[in-house]
Design a protein around this motif. Sequence first.
Motif, PDB file in Angstrom:
ATOM      1  N   ARG A 172       0.647  -1.380   0.027  1.00 18.90           N
ATOM      2  CA  ARG A 172      -0.439   0.475   0.302  1.00 18.90           C
ATOM      3  C   ARG A 172       0.970   1.351   0.368  1.00 18.90           C
ATOM      4  NH1 ARG A 172      -3.129  -3.830   3.051  1.00 18.90           N
ATOM      5  NH2 ARG A 172      -4.519  -4.099   2.175  1.00 18.90           N
ATOM      6  N   ASP A 173       0.727   2.242  -0.082  1.00 19.52           N
ATOM      7  CA  ASP A 173       1.257   3.563  -0.728  1.00 19.52           C
ATOM      8  C   ASP A 173       1.641   4.198   0.922  1.00 19.52           C
ATOM      9  OD1 ASP A 173       2.695   3.623  -3.405  1.00 19.52           O
ATOM     10  OD2 ASP A 173       0.744   4.047  -3.944  1.00 19.52           O
ATOM     11  N   ARG A 174       2.390   5.607   1.254  1.00 15.81           N
ATOM     12  CA  ARG A 174       2.934   6.649   2.505  1.00 15.81           C
ATOM     13  C   ARG A 174       1.638   6.973   2.380  1.00 15.81           C
ATOM     14  NH1 ARG A 174       8.052   9.056   1.560  1.00 15.81           N
ATOM     15  NH2 ARG A 174       8.997   7.898   0.198  1.00 15.81           N
ATOM     16  N   TRP A 175       1.823   6.597   3.681  1.00 16.53           N
ATOM     17  CA  TRP A 175       0.738   7.928   4.277  1.00 16.53           C
ATOM     18  C   TRP A 175      -0.838   6.577   4.300  1.00 16.53           C
ATOM     19  CZ3 TRP A 175       3.627  10.406   5.956  1.00 16.53           C
ATOM     20  CH2 TRP A 175       4.697  11.650   5.256  1.00 16.53           C
ATOM     21  N   SER A 176      -0.780   5.358   4.746  1.00 15.85           N
ATOM     22  CA  SER A 176      -1.396   4.414   4.492  1.00 15.85           C
ATOM     23  C   SER A 176      -1.971   3.599   5.962  1.00 15.85           C
ATOM     24  CB  SER A 176      -1.798   3.519   3.515  1.00 15.85           C
ATOM     25  OG  SER A 176      -2.784   2.746   2.550  1.00 15.85           O
ATOM     26  N   HIS A 177      -2.616   3.006   6.021  1.00 19.13           N
ATOM     27  CA  HIS A 177      -2.589   2.160   6.859  1.00 19.13           C
ATOM     28  C   HIS A 177      -4.271   0.690   6.660  1.00 19.13           C
ATOM     29  CE1 HIS A 177      -6.955   4.594   7.544  1.00 19.13           C
ATOM     30  NE2 HIS A 177      -7.425   3.127   7.546  1.00 19.13           N
ATOM     31  N   MET A 178      -3.819  -0.250   7.433  1.00 11.34           N
ATOM     32  CA  MET A 178      -4.663  -1.593   7.115  1.00 11.34           C
ATOM     33  C   MET A 178      -5.595  -1.214   7.150  1.00 11.34           C
ATOM     34  SD  MET A 178      -4.551  -4.288   6.427  1.00 11.34           S
ATOM     35  CE  MET A 178      -2.446  -5.266   6.410  1.00 11.34           C
ATOM     36  N   PRO A 179      -7.147  -0.668   5.989  1.00 11.38           N
ATOM     37  CA  PRO A 179      -8.141  -0.947   6.156  1.00 11.38           C
ATOM     38  C   PRO A 179      -9.062  -1.865   7.027  1.00 11.38           C
ATOM     39  CG  PRO A 179      -7.306  -1.387   3.966  1.00 11.38           C
ATOM     40  CD  PRO A 179      -6.115  -1.694   4.396  1.00 11.38           C
ATOM     41  N   ASN A 180      -9.657  -1.586   6.951  1.00 10.38           N
ATOM     42  CA  ASN A 180     -11.048  -1.882   8.406  1.00 10.38           C
ATOM     43  C   ASN A 180     -12.415  -2.569   7.856  1.00 10.38           C
ATOM     44  OD1 ASN A 180     -12.810   0.410   7.475  1.00 10.38           O
ATOM     45  ND2 ASN A 180     -12.021   1.234  10.040  1.00 10.38           N
ATOM     46  N   GLY A 181     -12.647  -2.338   6.577  1.00  9.87           N
ATOM     47  CA  GLY A 181     -13.946  -3.092   6.048  1.00  9.87           C
ATOM     48  C   GLY A 181     -14.641  -1.919   5.848  1.00  9.87           C
ATOM     49  N   GLN A 182     -14.365  -0.548   5.928  1.00  5.98           N
ATOM     50  CA  GLN A 182     -15.070   0.618   5.321  1.00  5.98           C
ATOM     51  C   GLN A 182     -14.270   1.377   4.564  1.00  5.98           C
ATOM     52  OE1 GLN A 182     -18.638   1.532   7.017  1.00  5.98           O
ATOM     53  NE2 GLN A 182     -18.710  -0.355   8.143  1.00  5.98           N
ATOM     54  N   TYR A 183     -15.223   1.758   3.697  1.00  8.81           N
ATOM     55  CA  TYR A 183     -14.023   2.982   2.820  1.00  8.81           C
ATOM     56  C   TYR A 183     -14.496   4.073   3.411  1.00  8.81           C
ATOM     57  CZ  TYR A 183     -13.058   6.628  -0.871  1.00  8.81           C
ATOM     58  OH  TYR A 183     -12.292   7.605  -1.052  1.00  8.81           O
TER      59      TYR A 183
END
Length: 288
Positions: A116-127
Motif C-alpha cells: 500500500r502507498d505512503r500515509w496509508s494504514h490497514m483498512p478496516n472493512g469500511q471505505y
Amino acid sequence: MSGDTDRAARLHAYRRDGYTRFESLFDTATVRALRTEMDRLEATHEGQFAQPRSWWFGNVLERSPALMWPIVACDELVSFAEAVFGPFVQLDNLTLAAFPPAEGDTPGNAVSGWHRDRWSHMPNGQYEQPLAVNAICYLQDLDDANGPLRIVPDSHVEPVTVEPGDGQQPLAGEQLIYPRAGDVVFTHNGLLHSGTPNRSGSKRYFMSIYYNHSWLKHTDTFDGPNCRQLIDWARARNDHRALRLLGQDDHLQARGNSGFLRPDEERWKEWRAADTDALGASAAANEN
Ligand SMILES: O=C(O)CCC(=O)C(=O)O
C-alpha cells in the motif's frame, strides 16, 4: 453526460474499486518529453547506481519546473483529488522512474512487490477517505513483456494481508492492468498494488504524481530556487490551489479547525468557491 455527472460516476467507481483510469490524459509530445527527461536525469547521475535494478528520481518539480508544473497542476487530476478528499491537495512527491530489463533469474510469475502507498494504514472493512492518492502514468504502453500494473480490487476497504515472504507472489483476486502511454491510473493509497518485472528488451518508464492532504508533511522539498519562484508566482496571483500544491496552505488553521458541523462536501464547495473568488479578485485588481 455533463462534467459533474461524469465526475460523480468516476468518484463512485473510485470509491468502490480503489482506482480509476484517465485515458490519454497526457499527449504523445508530453510523454516523449518525460522520457527524455528521465534519460537526462539518468545520464547526469551515471556511475551513481552500481548495476541498478531501477532508477528513481524524486523532487522532479524542482529539477524541471517548466515541464513538470503543468503536470502537477493538471486541472483534471487536482479537481478529482479535491472531489476525493476536499480542497486540501498538496504535492507529496513527483517521481520519475525507469526499470531496466529484469535479470534472467526472475521467475515467470514474479510480482515486483506488493504494497500500500505512503500515509496509508490497514483498512478496516469500511471505505475511508485516503490521506494520499497516487496518479501513476506509464511512459509506454504496458504489455506482458514490459509488465502490467497489478492491483487487488477492494483492498483499500478490506484488510487484505500479505505474509512476510509472499510480497513477490501473485495474489488471489489480483487484476492485471495495461494502461497506454499517457493514461493515468489514479489510486487510493490503501489499494494493494505492484508492478511486474520488466522482461522486454527496453526500459520500463513510469511517473508518479503523489498528492497528499495539505495537513500532512510532504516528501519532496519546495525550498529550492525553482519551487520558491513558483510559490512567489502563486502568491502574487492569490492562487490558493497552487500554493497548497507547493506546501503552503494559508487556510490551514481556519479550515482545519472549522468545527465540522456540516457535511464535508458542503464546506468543500464553499472553500473551493472562496479560492476561485480570491484568484478572480486578484486578476481583476491587476487589470485595473
Ligand atoms: O511499477 C509499477 O508498475 C508500480 C509502481 C508502484 O508501485 C507505485 O507507484 O507505488
